[in-house]
Design a protein around this motif. Structure first.
Motif, PDB file in Angstrom:
ATOM      1  N   MET A 531       0.587  -0.868  -0.351  1.00  0.00           N
ATOM      2  CA  MET A 531      -0.076  -0.043  -0.001  1.00  0.00           C
ATOM      3  C   MET A 531       0.988   1.372  -0.129  1.00  0.00           C
ATOM      4  SD  MET A 531      -2.909  -0.943   2.439  1.00  0.00           S
ATOM      5  CE  MET A 531      -4.085  -0.305   2.475  1.00  0.00           C
ATOM      6  N   LYS A 532       1.487   1.490   0.449  1.00  0.00           N
ATOM      7  CA  LYS A 532       2.752   2.846   1.159  1.00  0.00           C
ATOM      8  C   LYS A 532       3.606   2.464  -1.024  1.00  0.00           C
ATOM      9  CE  LYS A 532       4.310   2.266   5.282  1.00  0.00           C
ATOM     10  NZ  LYS A 532       5.097   1.788   5.917  1.00  0.00           N
ATOM     11  N   LYS A 534       2.512   1.700  -3.534  1.00  0.00           N
ATOM     12  CA  LYS A 534       1.352   2.173  -4.475  1.00  0.00           C
ATOM     13  C   LYS A 534       0.666   3.873  -4.244  1.00  0.00           C
ATOM     14  CE  LYS A 534      -2.850   2.106  -6.568  1.00  0.00           C
ATOM     15  NZ  LYS A 534      -2.504   1.455  -8.062  1.00  0.00           N
ATOM     16  N   SER A 535       1.230   4.015  -2.922  1.00  0.00           N
ATOM     17  CA  SER A 535       0.323   5.093  -2.702  1.00  0.00           C
ATOM     18  C   SER A 535       1.638   7.033  -3.027  1.00  0.00           C
ATOM     19  CB  SER A 535       0.890   5.603  -0.896  1.00  0.00           C
ATOM     20  OG  SER A 535      -0.563   5.197  -0.586  1.00  0.00           O
ATOM     21  N   ASN A 536       2.990   5.786  -3.175  1.00  0.00           N
ATOM     22  CA  ASN A 536       3.797   6.816  -4.059  1.00  0.00           C
ATOM     23  C   ASN A 536       4.315   6.549  -5.031  1.00  0.00           C
ATOM     24  OD1 ASN A 536       5.238   6.888  -1.224  1.00  0.00           O
ATOM     25  ND2 ASN A 536       6.607   5.526  -1.214  1.00  0.00           N
ATOM     26  N   VAL A 537       3.790   5.386  -6.188  1.00  0.00           N
ATOM     27  CA  VAL A 537       4.187   5.743  -7.681  1.00  0.00           C
ATOM     28  C   VAL A 537       2.586   5.869  -7.870  1.00  0.00           C
ATOM     29  CG1 VAL A 537       5.805   3.782  -7.417  1.00  0.00           C
ATOM     30  CG2 VAL A 537       3.890   2.979  -7.196  1.00  0.00           C
ATOM     31  N   ASP A 538       1.487   5.989  -7.499  1.00  0.00           N
ATOM     32  CA  ASP A 538       0.672   5.508  -8.286  1.00  0.00           C
ATOM     33  C   ASP A 538      -1.100   6.517  -7.417  1.00  0.00           C
ATOM     34  OD1 ASP A 538      -1.580   5.689  -9.828  1.00  0.00           O
ATOM     35  OD2 ASP A 538      -2.337   3.626 -10.360  1.00  0.00           O
ATOM     36  N   PRO A 539       0.002   7.570  -6.649  1.00  0.00           N
ATOM     37  CA  PRO A 539      -1.508   7.886  -5.595  1.00  0.00           C
ATOM     38  C   PRO A 539      -3.212   8.811  -6.185  1.00  0.00           C
ATOM     39  CG  PRO A 539       0.207   9.843  -6.270  1.00  0.00           C
ATOM     40  CD  PRO A 539       0.291   7.884  -7.157  1.00  0.00           C
ATOM     41  N   ASP A 540      -2.540   8.424  -7.182  1.00  0.00           N
ATOM     42  CA  ASP A 540      -4.988   8.527  -7.725  1.00  0.00           C
ATOM     43  C   ASP A 540      -5.658   7.784  -8.285  1.00  0.00           C
ATOM     44  OD1 ASP A 540      -4.957  11.299  -7.576  1.00  0.00           O
ATOM     45  OD2 ASP A 540      -3.487  12.067  -8.921  1.00  0.00           O
ATOM     46  N   ASN A 541      -4.496   6.198  -7.820  1.00  0.00           N
ATOM     47  CA  ASN A 541      -5.413   4.787  -8.137  1.00  0.00           C
ATOM     48  C   ASN A 541      -5.263   4.549  -9.592  1.00  0.00           C
ATOM     49  OD1 ASN A 541      -4.967   3.476  -5.609  1.00  0.00           O
ATOM     50  ND2 ASN A 541      -6.583   5.239  -4.926  1.00  0.00           N
ATOM     51  N   PHE A 542      -5.155   5.368 -10.673  1.00  0.00           N
ATOM     52  CA  PHE A 542      -5.385   5.205 -11.502  1.00  0.00           C
ATOM     53  C   PHE A 542      -5.478   3.453 -12.444  1.00  0.00           C
ATOM     54  CE2 PHE A 542      -3.743   4.626 -16.428  1.00  0.00           C
ATOM     55  CZ  PHE A 542      -4.972   5.034 -16.702  1.00  0.00           C
ATOM     56  N   PHE A 543      -4.356   3.197 -11.932  1.00  0.00           N
ATOM     57  CA  PHE A 543      -4.243   1.399 -11.853  1.00  0.00           C
ATOM     58  C   PHE A 543      -4.738   0.963 -11.420  1.00  0.00           C
ATOM     59  CE2 PHE A 543       0.138   3.005 -13.775  1.00  0.00           C
ATOM     60  CZ  PHE A 543      -0.600   2.613 -15.403  1.00  0.00           C
ATOM     61  N   ARG A 544      -6.299   0.052 -11.479  1.00  0.00           N
ATOM     62  CA  ARG A 544      -6.937  -0.243 -10.708  1.00  0.00           C
ATOM     63  C   ARG A 544      -7.586  -1.621 -10.830  1.00  0.00           C
ATOM     64  NH1 ARG A 544      -9.837   4.866 -11.261  1.00  0.00           N
ATOM     65  NH2 ARG A 544     -11.628   4.015 -11.991  1.00  0.00           N
ATOM     66  N   ASP A 545      -8.771  -2.491 -10.089  1.00  0.00           N
ATOM     67  CA  ASP A 545      -9.590  -3.237  -9.769  1.00  0.00           C
ATOM     68  C   ASP A 545     -10.005  -3.109  -9.404  1.00  0.00           C
ATOM     69  OD1 ASP A 545      -8.242  -5.564  -9.212  1.00  0.00           O
ATOM     70  OD2 ASP A 545      -7.371  -5.882 -11.416  1.00  0.00           O
ATOM     71  N   GLN A 547      -9.482  -5.947  -7.733  1.00  0.00           N
ATOM     72  CA  GLN A 547      -8.831  -6.131  -6.487  1.00  0.00           C
ATOM     73  C   GLN A 547      -7.051  -6.216  -6.816  1.00  0.00           C
ATOM     74  OE1 GLN A 547      -8.986 -10.861  -5.495  1.00  0.00           O
ATOM     75  NE2 GLN A 547     -10.532 -10.573  -4.464  1.00  0.00           N
ATOM     76  N   THR A 548      -7.182  -4.729  -6.713  1.00  0.00           N
ATOM     77  CA  THR A 548      -5.620  -4.675  -6.840  1.00  0.00           C
ATOM     78  C   THR A 548      -5.654  -3.443  -5.615  1.00  0.00           C
ATOM     79  OG1 THR A 548      -6.472  -2.284  -8.145  1.00  0.00           O
ATOM     80  CG2 THR A 548      -5.115  -3.847  -8.907  1.00  0.00           C
ATOM     81  N   ILE A 549      -3.596  -2.660  -5.272  1.00  0.00           N
ATOM     82  CA  ILE A 549      -3.372  -1.961  -3.967  1.00  0.00           C
ATOM     83  C   ILE A 549      -4.122  -1.123  -3.937  1.00  0.00           C
ATOM     84  CG2 ILE A 549      -1.515  -1.443  -3.024  1.00  0.00           C
ATOM     85  CD1 ILE A 549      -1.961  -4.618  -2.022  1.00  0.00           C
ATOM     86  N   LEU A 550      -4.507  -0.546  -3.346  1.00  0.00           N
ATOM     87  CA  LEU A 550      -4.957   1.225  -4.167  1.00  0.00           C
ATOM     88  C   LEU A 550      -3.764   1.660  -2.614  1.00  0.00           C
ATOM     89  CD1 LEU A 550      -9.050   0.774  -3.410  1.00  0.00           C
ATOM     90  CD2 LEU A 550      -7.631   0.649  -5.478  1.00  0.00           C
TER      91      LEU A 550
END
Length: 567
Positions: A531-532, A534-545, A547-550
């Motif tokens: 999760m950390k 993810k927060s650093n590399v894609d903070p706006d959750n563009f890559f998501r489905d 069951q992706t990490i948000l």
């Protein structure tokens, strides 16, 4: 970006990428040219930025749209026109793109982000819940089957493999260069490399060399900004996350650099059955410890448990059915040594010399691929078309303590009532020796074996009949609770299971229980770090489905999720 230029001294591919980024950056949020959700605007964005290397794009109005969409759907549960329509009303892509150049991936990421279109990335299409090609919201399906280059370097024991290559192609190309090199990965030859490695990936070499993700040296990836990254430029945290943590949460993997592993010139394989009347319960009871702790890591003994109708039910009176255990054995060595091992460690199984077949490692890949027509020429591994498309639902568990014989008897009874398959994969050896936090894949020491629960039905069944199978496999999973891992009850990410929980996504609203639900089961104590990252590399959750990490935007929230894992 006004006044900025790309240095002409850059290599050709790097110069092209730089130009694309500058062109894309010329679009601004206030630009009157673009309107979110307008198909023509998205197509214009794609066309403008790929004018020199045309990107194939398909819409529902394109003649070949349906054939391309369905060509890689391996679970027929999601291939019908109204597949899971109630759950996924927007399950068909607005666009399908099939990149032929890595720069196309970059353009699709940036144009999709600008036009508020989600991306689903597909390589082989074996995703058990179909998340690589369907979505709740308007999306672009990026199918990477054209990006399948494989460059094997025997001298340094590595290979660069593009994400659209299949496992069969990778194994074939390695064996083409050397009969004593291989790769530790799954058994289905049409599985795409991109998703398989990012989820960890297990196969017949698991106990000797660990998962596919354990044998990765480098990677190339496009991030949310459309930048090309490798291990050095992405940093060790992101490189850690995409090995077993699911790359779809963090970007689009273009290629993996894999480490080749040593295999002997001759390996031994075997497949044979034992029925309930032949002592299945005693044999599986002993298998639980022998196959995981007592035999060397060169030996892999998997067991599939299924139900078969009997011609004569009078001998046991078990509903006219019998339990069948199918043993699938892979040994990195000659049959004579294997027979000695089996006689010393597992003589009760009654394995005989006639049960063994010696062959090369690449022939064993064909053998375990279980082609419908049996052993076929190794060139069959080059086909990207699956010959075993079925309708199914899978769930998974890890077992940490041997089950009692009475427990096994109870499981056999459940199978007789419901008729699906248990697949039991032994742990131990290398996969268990690697530390839990070495990569994102956490299921290591302490596990005896993994169980997969597989319900299969005819794709022509009625909706009511299909629901019956889903209910049965879920009930079986619930009844297994006392006998499997706990705190958390672990699950295998590649055996994706939306029953465990999912992100809620409706419009701009995105919510996740993260490490308090499915994330904890898949990734255990590694979930907070994911999760950390993810927060650093894609903070706006563009890559998501689903069951992706948000991303969690407050550090304290990440810590709270971490506390849930440790509790």
């Amino acid at each position: 970006m006004a006044g900025q230029r790309c240095p002409l001294s850059l290599p050709g591919s790097a110069l092209f990428a730089c130009i694309v980024l500058l062109l894309l950056s010329s679009y601004t949020a206030s630009s009157p040219i673009l309107t979110a959700h307008e198909d023509n605007d998205f197509l214009d964005c794609i066309s403008f930025n790929t004018m020199h290397t045309k990107l194939p794009v398909y819409t529902p109005n394109t003649t070949s749209y349906t054939s391309i969409l369905e060509s890689k759907i391996q679970n027929l549960r999601f291939s019908s026109p109204d597949a899971d329509a109630a759950a996924t009303p927007n399950n068909k892509p607005r666009f399908i793109v099939t990149p032929t150049h890595e720069s196309h991936v970059q353009v699709v990421v940036v144009c999709s982000r600008k036009h508020d279109l989600q991306i689903r990335v597909r390589s082989g299409g074996h995703d058990f819940e179909g998340l690589s090609y369907r979505s709740y919201v308007p999306f672009v399906l990026m199918d990477l089957f054209n990006l399948g280059a494989i460059d094997v370097n025997i001298e340094d024991g590595s290979a660069w493999v593009e994400a659209g290559a299949t496992l069969g192609e990778v194994c074939y190309r390695i064996a083409e260069k050397s009969p004593v090199h291989g790769f530790s990965a799954g058994k289905a030859p049409t599985i795409g490399v991109g998703g398989h490695i990012s989820g960890a990936g297990h196969g017949t070499l698991l106990r000797k060399y660990g998962t596919a993700a354990d044998n990765i040296i480098d990677a190339r990836l496009v991030n949310v900004k459309g930048e090309f990254l490798n291990r050095e430029t992405m940093g060790e945290d992101l490189f850690w996350a995409i090995r077993g943590g699911g790359a779809a949460s963090f970007g689009v993997v273009l290629a993996w650099k894999i480490k080749l592993v040593a295999v002997p010139p001759t390996v031994t394989v075997s497949t044979f059955e034992r029925t309930y009347e032949e002592g299945v319960t005693d044999l599986v009871y002993k298998w639980q410890t022998v196959a995981t702790h007592e035999v060397p890591e060169e030996l892999n003994i998997e067991v599939d448990i299924s139900v078969r109708n009997k011609n004569d039910a009078s001998t046991t009176g078990r509903l006219g059915k019998t339990i069948v255990a199918t043993y699938r054995i892979m040994y990195l060595g000659r049959s004579k040594k294997l027979m000695q091992l089996m006689e010393n460690k597992f003589a009760e199984l009654g394995m005989e010399e006639k049960d063994c077949m010696e062959m090369s490692w690449i022939e064993s890949v064909v053998y375990f691929a279980q082609f419908p027509d049996g052993m076929v020429p190794i060139e069959r591994l080059l086909s990207k078309e699956s010959e075993l498309k079925i309708t199914f639902k899978v769930k998974s568990d890890f077992v940490t303590k041997p089950m009692l014989k009475t427990t096994l008897e109870g499981i056999w009874k459940m199978l007789e009532e419901n008729e699906f398959v248990l697949s039991m994969v032994p742990w131990g050896g290398r996969v268990s020796a690697i530390p839990e936090n070495e990569i994102a894949f956490p299921h290591r020491d302490g596990n005896l074996y993994m169980i997969g629960y597989l319900a299969i039905w005819d794709d022509n069944e009625t909706t009511e009949a299909q629901e019956k199978y889903l209910v049965q496999v879920r009930e079986m999973y619930d009844r297994m609770t006392p006998f499997v891992s706990k705190s958390p009850r672990a699950a295998y990410f590649i055996y994706r299971d939306l029953d465990l929980g999912q992100n809620t996504m409706s419009g701009a609203s995105i919510h996740s229980m993260g490490c308090a639900s499915w994330g904890q089961q898949y990734f255990k104590s590694n979930c907070p770090k994911l999760m950390k990252v993810k927060s650093n590399v894609d903070p706006d959750n563009f890559f998501r489905d689903e069951q992706t990490i948000l991303a969690i935007h407050e550090y304290s929230s990440v810590e709270e999720h971490g506390a849930l894992v440790d509790s």
